[in-house]
Design an enzyme around this catalytic site. Structure first.
Site, PDB file in Angstrom:
ATOM      1  N   PRO A  15      33.565 -11.774-104.566  1.00 53.00           N
ATOM      2  CA  PRO A  15      34.075 -11.791-105.941  1.00 53.00           C
ATOM      3  C   PRO A  15      33.186 -12.666-106.803  1.00 53.00           C
ATOM      4  O   PRO A  15      32.920 -13.817-106.462  1.00 53.00           O
ATOM      5  CB  PRO A  15      35.476 -12.397-105.783  1.00 53.00           C
ATOM      6  N   CYS A  97      36.176 -21.972-105.945  1.00 54.27           N
ATOM      7  CA  CYS A  97      35.511 -22.095-107.240  1.00 54.27           C
ATOM      8  C   CYS A  97      35.629 -23.522-107.761  1.00 54.27           C
ATOM      9  O   CYS A  97      36.732 -24.068-107.845  1.00 54.27           O
ATOM     10  CB  CYS A  97      36.115 -21.127-108.248  1.00 54.27           C
ATOM     11  N   HIS A 168      32.438 -20.170 -97.526  1.00 54.29           N
ATOM     12  CA  HIS A 168      31.155 -20.389 -98.189  1.00 54.29           C
ATOM     13  C   HIS A 168      30.555 -21.633 -97.551  1.00 54.29           C
ATOM     14  O   HIS A 168      31.118 -22.721 -97.649  1.00 54.29           O
ATOM     15  CB  HIS A 168      31.375 -20.588 -99.687  1.00 54.29           C
ATOM     16  N   ASN A 208      29.735 -16.790 -95.816  1.00 53.28           N
ATOM     17  CA  ASN A 208      29.224 -16.463 -97.141  1.00 53.28           C
ATOM     18  C   ASN A 208      28.267 -17.572 -97.575  1.00 53.28           C
ATOM     19  O   ASN A 208      28.417 -18.712 -97.183  1.00 53.28           O
ATOM     20  CB  ASN A 208      30.418 -16.335 -98.110  1.00 53.28           C
ATOM     21  N   GLY A 210      24.122 -17.583 -99.613  1.00 58.75           N
ATOM     22  CA  GLY A 210      22.677 -17.516 -99.453  1.00 58.75           C
ATOM     23  C   GLY A 210      22.149 -16.422 -98.547  1.00 58.75           C
ATOM     24  O   GLY A 210      20.990 -16.462 -98.135  1.00 58.75           O
ATOM     25  N   GLY A 230      26.798 -12.121-101.890  1.00 59.49           N
ATOM     26  CA  GLY A 230      27.169 -12.215-103.295  1.00 59.49           C
ATOM     27  C   GLY A 230      26.083 -11.731-104.215  1.00 59.49           C
ATOM     28  O   GLY A 230      25.902 -10.532-104.421  1.00 59.49           O
ATOM     29  N   ARG A 231      25.291 -12.664-104.758  1.00 59.75           N
ATOM     30  CA  ARG A 231      24.302 -12.320-105.779  1.00 59.75           C
ATOM     31  C   ARG A 231      23.296 -11.278-105.320  1.00 59.75           C
ATOM     32  O   ARG A 231      22.834 -10.464-106.120  1.00 59.75           O
ATOM     33  CB  ARG A 231      23.591 -13.589-106.243  1.00 59.75           C
TER      34      ARG A 231
END
Length: 324
Positions: A15, A97, A168, A208, A210, A230-231
């Protein structure tokens, strides 16, 4: 190690606020039928009070998980029930977050310091819905970054019924670093996540942070149950075209970016007819041709023309002509 049956969350796309919109998820789904896709974080307040329908999505995006932001067990349970009724396949609680806005709402990464409350939130949602309830968290916050702090958090949430965690592999600084800096500056510690799986073998643990290529993905899957990227999925979506074949079924085809974009055309035309602007749908397509000849011209043309009044699929067609 991996369980015999393929885990539902074996591969997922994280997300990401303002990135994993419904248009982005629809695009990602053209590459892979098996990856689990997550919504942007949606706060319970937005679901309860906003005029906009924050739960809207297309069933063609499935399987989709809703990430919730909140810390009130009863309100979270109510929102989870609404999401289940809409067809979401999983509810994920944001405990990762670090932004000021999230902290002011008393949720996100600051909840790592309130393990019992997180457990109560998970228990309330699990008592209300039949779909899985998962927790996405960090390996620590601020000065509370020891392995014992992490295991204490996991143990307490697990005592309330939490059995699926996405970790993460960086700690979060709640002050002093921006959300962007929190994605890069705290060092990655994958081994800590591997150790968590060894110490809690009955829990489903995904990793999660990198992760950029399939060599890394395959390495992580030797130690944990699932991998979330993710990115990289947003900035280089071509990686998703290999997911189904390499991670789920070797008989499935690799999907190219051109194939995925072509499959988007009917969706784009339908959304345009509903008044959606072209650039809202093409932002997630900009990175589709990384390392291909003509990719720079493709991105430039799309960026300069997709926002214009009346822009339609012909703009995307023209942009594709630059790619070789």
């Amino acid at each position: 190690m991996m369980t015999q049956q393929i885990y539902r969350g074996r591969f997922s796309v994280a997300p990401m606020l303002d990135w994993t919109t419904r248009h982005c998820r629809y695009f990602h789904r053209q590459f892979t039928q098996h990856a689990l896709l997550y919504t942007e974080m949606v706060t319970t307040g937005a679901i309860m009070h906003a005029n906009y329908d924050h739960l809207h999505f297309s069933q063609a995006e499935q399987p989709v998980a809703l990430q919730l932001g909140g810390s009130n067990p009863n309100v979270l349970a109510h929102c989870a029930k609404l999401a289940e009724a809409r067809g979401y396949q999983e509810i994920n609680l944001n405990v990762g977050c670090p932004s000021d806005r999230v902290q002011n709402g008393a949720f996100g990464a600051c909840l790592m310091g309130k393990a019992n409350l997180v457990g109560e939130c998970v228990a309330a949602m699990k008592a209300t819905v039949a779909i899985p309830v998962t927790v996405k968290t960090r390996i620590g916050i601020d000065e509370f970054d020891s392995y014992s702090f992490l295991t204490d958090f996991i143990e307490k949430v697990a005592q309330h019924g939490g059995n699926e965690f996405i970790i993460h592999a960086r700690k979060a600084w709640l002050s002093g670093l921006s959300p962007k800096e929190n994605r890069d500056i705290p060092p990655l510690d994958y081994e800590r996540v591997y150790q968590l799986k060894r110490d809690f073998p009955t829990l489903m643990i995904s990793i999660n942070g990198g992760i950029k290529n399939f060599e890394e993905i395959q390495t992580h899957l030797q130690y944990v149950d699932g991998v979330m990227i993710g990115r990289e999925a947003y900035q280089n979506p071509a990686i998703l075209g290999y997911v189904d074949k390499l991670l789920f079924d070797k008989n499935l085809p690799i999907v190219t970016p051109l194939e995925a974009i072509r499959k988007m055309f009917p969706y784009i035309e339908a959304e345009l007819s509903q008044g959606v602007k072209l650039n809202h749908m093409t932002n997630s397509l900009l990175g589709a041709f990384q390392n291909c000849k003509g990719a720079k011209q493709y991105r430039r043309y799309l960026s300069e023309n997709a926002y214009k009044i009346g822009a339609g699929v012909e703009v995307l067609e023209q942009a594709l002509n630059f790619v070789r």
